[in-house]
Structures are given as structure tokens and as C-alpha cells.
Design an enzyme around this catalytic site. Structure first.
Site, short mmCIF file in Angstrom:
data_model
loop_
_atom_site.label_atom_id
_atom_site.label_comp_id
_atom_site.label_asym_id
_atom_site.label_seq_id
_atom_site.Cartn_x
_atom_site.Cartn_y
_atom_site.Cartn_z
N ILE A 1 0.83 -1.20 0.00
CA ILE A 1 0.00 0.00 0.00
C ILE A 1 0.86 1.25 0.00
O ILE A 1 2.02 1.22 0.42
CB ILE A 1 -1.00 0.00 1.17
CG1 ILE A 1 -0.34 -0.34 2.50
CG2 ILE A 1 -2.14 -0.97 0.89
CD1 ILE A 1 -1.31 -0.41 3.66
N GLU A 2 0.29 2.33 -0.50
CA GLU A 2 1.09 3.50 -0.85
C GLU A 2 1.77 4.16 0.34
O GLU A 2 2.81 4.80 0.19
CB GLU A 2 0.24 4.53 -1.61
CG GLU A 2 -0.90 5.12 -0.82
CD GLU A 2 -1.85 5.91 -1.72
OE1 GLU A 2 -1.97 7.12 -1.49
OE2 GLU A 2 -2.46 5.34 -2.63
N GLN A 3 1.22 4.02 1.53
CA GLN A 3 1.85 4.63 2.69
C GLN A 3 3.16 3.93 3.05
O GLN A 3 3.97 4.50 3.78
CB GLN A 3 0.89 4.59 3.89
CG GLN A 3 -0.27 5.57 3.79
CD GLN A 3 -1.37 5.11 2.85
OE1 GLN A 3 -1.34 3.99 2.34
NE2 GLN A 3 -2.36 5.97 2.63
N GLY A 4 3.35 2.68 2.57
CA GLY A 4 4.63 2.02 2.74
C GLY A 4 4.63 0.63 3.30
O GLY A 4 5.61 -0.11 3.11
#
EC number: 2.8.3.8
Length: 533
Positions: free
Chosen positions: A327-330
């Protein structure tokens, strides 16, 4: 040198007309106390005025975290550039920032999150700007809205289309921030920062570097301070040479409504039986059908919405670990969390800084993405970023455009109509009443994903709804499956504003999807990668 200041002292350092980069993903990693202090200073003194703020992943008012709404004040905020502007259910009214954007009281842009991080790196290295194909033929493209969210922004373009080496590219100049406000868990006396209680690293290092290299100041909000020399160097994510001042908030939340859960920060692992499985309903039927599109041993991106439940479908089917979620947050791996804790994962295998995660997405290093839709049009384009019939709804797209620009496989999911009353009975879908708003429209209001670009690039695109499955082909949207109990003409073809192509081998969706018990999901093995694969 003592770097610790009170929030009020730190807020006093911010000059009028400053450009400030704020590290947060809505409630996750939000330096809430610092934003509150800036707003309070403005209320008391009228300063700082005319700020420009950058929010690479998300600026927003969330339940329990007020965030950007502390500074959403006329006179204080002149311009805002965000990856997205989500809202939580904290008030009955839309967030103040939504109201300011909708009323044209602030110059507002929605730039894809990955591009915003790229702009920070270009600013840090003092390079001319970002040259990218991410966003072509979407709202990012100057041939459409050029990232502008209102009339004021449309007068000040942030992106140009240029030709380079015989191809069309989008060009973004770097924006030079004078102040960075970032967040971590612990600072030592020299300003070194560790993130041991955080749900993600986000992009604090890149934001601090952009400010430091351009002569600005970096303010870090942390939960606690420790003695110099007590940190392990491998644990330091932002070195003290980049941090000027530290503000302590001992009550800072880990994410939107979470004070502290060590499984979110990877310090412990929750037993799998601790995770709630989704109730049997229409959304679960859709998530199950989405899960059937996966291959074992794949790395799969998840978006907010129905698809966020797919990891729990695999858990229920005894397939947890067959797919690695990114996911984009990491976070990488584990079980991504739901609702307003989305962006975090429990039991993650690794945490990647968000700018690097977006590079991974932009270059299509992953295998598939599971995302939502609000509207789909005759070209297969998708809108998730704007619906004008809902006033002051300006959530934006976050990393959606970065993720979809070159993704090899995308599965979009959602309800076929908005507001339709449907239920499952006897293993069949029963449509009690159609919704008032069609979601398959001749032309989407806002192009967040370009169907035309997808066809040109040979992307594999599938759309899953409760009543049918469609795929994107050069001839249009092709209907490949329908749910048991659904009438093809009345419930599908008549409910679309444009003609759908009906596949010659049209099939029924698997009947096991429409029963409460686990449906026996089997995932084919992903082919072994080769040098060219």
C-alpha cells in the site's frame, strides 16, 4: 544545542507567505499539535498569512485528528497542493478545507502523491523538474483540468505538456518549500528521529531534505525525547543534521483513532484469529469475485473501498500469505487495516518509505492493483476523484494515478448503480429497486484513470460489480459474467448509458460467491519471472 521548542515557539518561526511541506496521510503520521499551534497563532495575531502548504499523500480532517482543518482559514492559507483531501465522520459538516476549495477561497490542486514526492526530490537536488507520463489523459493532464480543483487554481497552471525525444510528457516544476513539518516517534537531543511507534515512514526524509537543501527550517513533532547516543544508527530514519527544531506531543495518536497498537508498527504480530472477517453481504460477494482475479505469489496493491476487504477474504479461505499486499503509505505484507485506519497494516513484513513505494508503483514493479470506482464511461475510463452533485466533496485521488499509470493488471470494484437496493436470497442476487444514479455513463465527470491509455499500453483491466463482470477491450466494455438471478437486459444493459458488448461465451458468476460459507477459493500460481518478465 537544545532543539526543543514549545508548539507556540515553533509556530512563531513560520513567516508570512512561506511554503510549508507537511508529512501526513490524513490521521496517519499527522503533526496535529503543530498545525493546531499555527492556527491558534493566526487567530491571535493574524500571522502567518498567505501560506502555501504541500501534503504529498493526504491532507484531511479525520475522526479524532483535525489536521489541515486547523489551518483552513481565510487569510492564513493562500494555496494548497495535496495528493488527496479525505474526511472522517468527525462532524456533520464537510471539512473546512473542502468548503474553502469549493467556495474558491483557496488556490487548490490535486497532484498525484508520487509526483508530489518526485517534485520534492527535484527541489532537493536543484534539478529543473519532473518529466513523467503519469497522469496523461487524466485530470492531471493540462488538456483536461491540469490538477486544478477550482477556478483560482485554473488561472495558475502547475503542469505543462511538452515533447521530449519525440514523445509527449507532462512537466512539473519543483516547488521549493521553506519549512517542513514532519512527525516521528522519538527524537534525541541532536534531532535524530526514529519511527518505532509509527504505522509508516511516509516521506519525512525527502521533505526534510528538500527544505534543508534550500535553506529552510525543519520542525519535527515527536512523542518523546531521549539522550544523545542512545539510538541505534540503523533505526534513525531522519538524521539530526536535517532537523532544526523538535516539538513534543506525548499524546500524539498513532493513526486516526489509534493511540498505540504495536502490531501496526511491527513490534508484535497479532494472531490471525484476532482479525474480524467481513459479514456476508453484497460487498463481500464483490470482494470474493475480485479475489478470484489474483495469482499466488503476487505483489498486489490495495485501494480504499470494497477491495480493502480482499485480504480478509483470503484469510477466511485459508490463503493468508499467498499474496503480498503493498500500500502507498509504505507497509509491505501483513493484513492491511480498514476504514479510517486504512494506510496501516498489522503484522507487516517491511515498511518502505512512501516515495520509494511510489517509484515501485509508477514503474509497474508490482503484479496487480485492486481499486474502486465511482463512475465508468464508454472508453473504460474511471472517476474516483470528483462528483459535482455532492457539494464540497473534493477528496482527490491520492496515489491512484501513480498506481494505475502503468499497472499490468487492475481490478476495479463497486456497485453497478448508486443507491440500488439489492440482497442475496437462495444463492441468487435479488434487485429490489434500482438506484437513481447510473454509474456507467457516457463520459465520466473527472478522468482519474484513462481507458484509452490502458488500451494503448495493453493493460489488463477488469470491472467487478455485484451483478456482472466486465473487461476492457479495444471494442469497448465487454460483459463476460452475470450474477445468478439477474436479467441481462433489464438489470444490466438498460442500466448503462452506453452499449455494452456481450461476450459470446457469457457466463454465470460462480454460484458459491453468493452463499455465506467459504467458497473454496483457489489461486493459480503466478508464472516464474524471467529476464523479460
Amino acid at each position: 544545542m537544545n532543539k526543543q521548542l514549545t508548539p507556540e515557539e515553533a509556530a512563531n518561526l513560520i513567516p508570512d507567505e512561506a511554503t510549508i511541506s507537511v508529512s501526513s496521510s490524513s490521521g496517519l503520521g499527522c503533526p496535529d499539535l503543530m498545525l493546531k499551534a499555527i492556527g491558534a497563532r493566526f487567530d491571535a495575531t493574524g500571522h502567518p498569512r498567505d501560506l502555501t502548504t504541500l501534503h504529498p499523500i493526504a491532507a484531511g480532517d479525520m475522526s479524532g485528528i483535525k489536521g489541515v482543518d486547523y489551518i483552513a482559514k481565510k487569510g492564513l492559507l493562500k494555496k494548497i497542493i495535496g495528493g488527496s483531501y479525505p474526511s472522517g465522520p468527525s462532524t456533520a459538516e464537510p471539512p473546512l478545507i473542502w468548503q474553502m476549495i469549493g467556495n474558491d477561497e483557496v488556490v487548490a490542486y490535486n497532484i498525484p502523491s508520487g509526483i508530489l514526492f518526485d517534485m520534492h526530490r527535484e527541489a532537493a537536488a536543484k534539478r529543473p523538474g519532473v518529466l513523467t507520463k503519469v497522469g496523461l489523459d487524466t485530470f492531471v493532464d493540462p488538456d483536461r483540468q491540469g490538477c486544478a480543483m477550482n477556478a483560482s487554481a485554473a488561472k495558475e497552471p502547475v503542469v505543462r505538456k511538452i515533447e521530449f525525444e519525440g514523445e509527449e510528457w507532462l512537466f512539473f516544476k519543483p516547488i521549493i518549500p521553506q519549512v517542513a513539518i514532519i512527525r516521528a516517534t522519538t527524537a534525541d537531543e541532536r534531532g535524530n528521529l526514529t519511527y518505532e511507534h509509527e504505522g509508516a515512514y511516509l516521506g519525512g526524509f525527502d521533505q526534510a531534505l528538500a527544505v534543508r537543501n534550500n535553506g529552510g527550517i525543519v520542525i519535527a513533532q515527536v512523542k518523546r525525547i531521549t539522550k544523545s547516543g542512545s539510538m541505534k544508527p540503523h533505526d534513525v530514519r531522519v538524521p539530526g543534521i536535517l532537523v532544526d527544531y523538535v516539538v513534543v506531543d506525548p499524546d500524539q495518536k498513532q493513526t486516526t483513532q489509534t493511540v498505540y497498537d504495536p502490531a501496526i508498527s511491527g513490534e508484535i504480530f497479532h494472531p490471525l484469529e484476532d482479525f474480524a472477517l467481513p459479514d456476508f453481504n453484497i460487498q463481500k460477494v464483490i470482494a470474493r469475485r475480485v479475489a478470484m482475479e489474483l495469482e499466488a505469489a503476487s505483489a498486489v496493491n490495495l485501494g480504499f473501498g470494497i477491495s480493502a476487504n480482499v485480504p480478509r477474504i483470503l484469510l477466511e479461505e485459508g490463503l493468508h500469505g499467498a499474496v503480498t499486499w503493498v500500500i502507498e503509505q509504505g507497509p509491505v505484507g501483513g493484513i492491511p487495516l480498514l476504514d479510517f485506519a486504512f494506510g496501516c497494516a498489522s503484522n507487516a513484513e517491511a515498511f518502505v518509505p512512501s516515495p520509494h513505494q511510489f517509484t515501485y508503483f509508477q514503474g509497474a514493479g508490482f503484479d496487480a492493483s485492486l481499486l474502486s470506482f465511482l463512475e465508468i464511461d464508454r472508453t473504460g475510463s474511471v472517476n474516483v476523484s470528483k462528483l459535482s452533485f455532492r457539494p464540497h466533496v473534493t477528496a482527490g485521488a491520492g496515489g491512484f494515478v501513480d498506481i494505475t499509470a502503468r499497472a499490468r493488471k487492475i481490478v476495479f470494484s463497486g456497485m453497478f448503480n448508486a443507491g440500488a437496493k439489492v440482497h442475496v436470497e437462495g444463492g441468487k442476487l435479488v434487485i429490489e429497486k434500482e438506484g437513481k444514479l447510473k454509474k456507467l455513463v457516457n463520459e465520466v465527470e473527472h478522468v482519474t484513470f484513462s481507458g484509452r491509455r490502458a488500451i494503448e499500453q495493453g493493460q489488463d483491466i477488469t470491472y467487478v460489480t455485484e451483478r456482472c463482470v466486465m473487461v476492457l477491450r479495444p471494442e469497448g466494455l465487454v460483459l463476460t459474467e452475470i450474477a445468478p438471478g439477474v436479467d441481462l437486459q433489464t438489470h444490466i444493459l438498460d442500466q448503462s448509458e452506453f452499449p455494452l458488448v456481450v461476450a459470446r461465451d457469457l457466463k454465470l458468476m460462480d454460484a458459491h460467491l453468493f452463499a455465506p460459507q467459504p467458497f473454496g477459493l483457489k489461486l493459480p500460481q503466478k508464472p516464474q519471472r524471467t529476464l523479460h518478465g
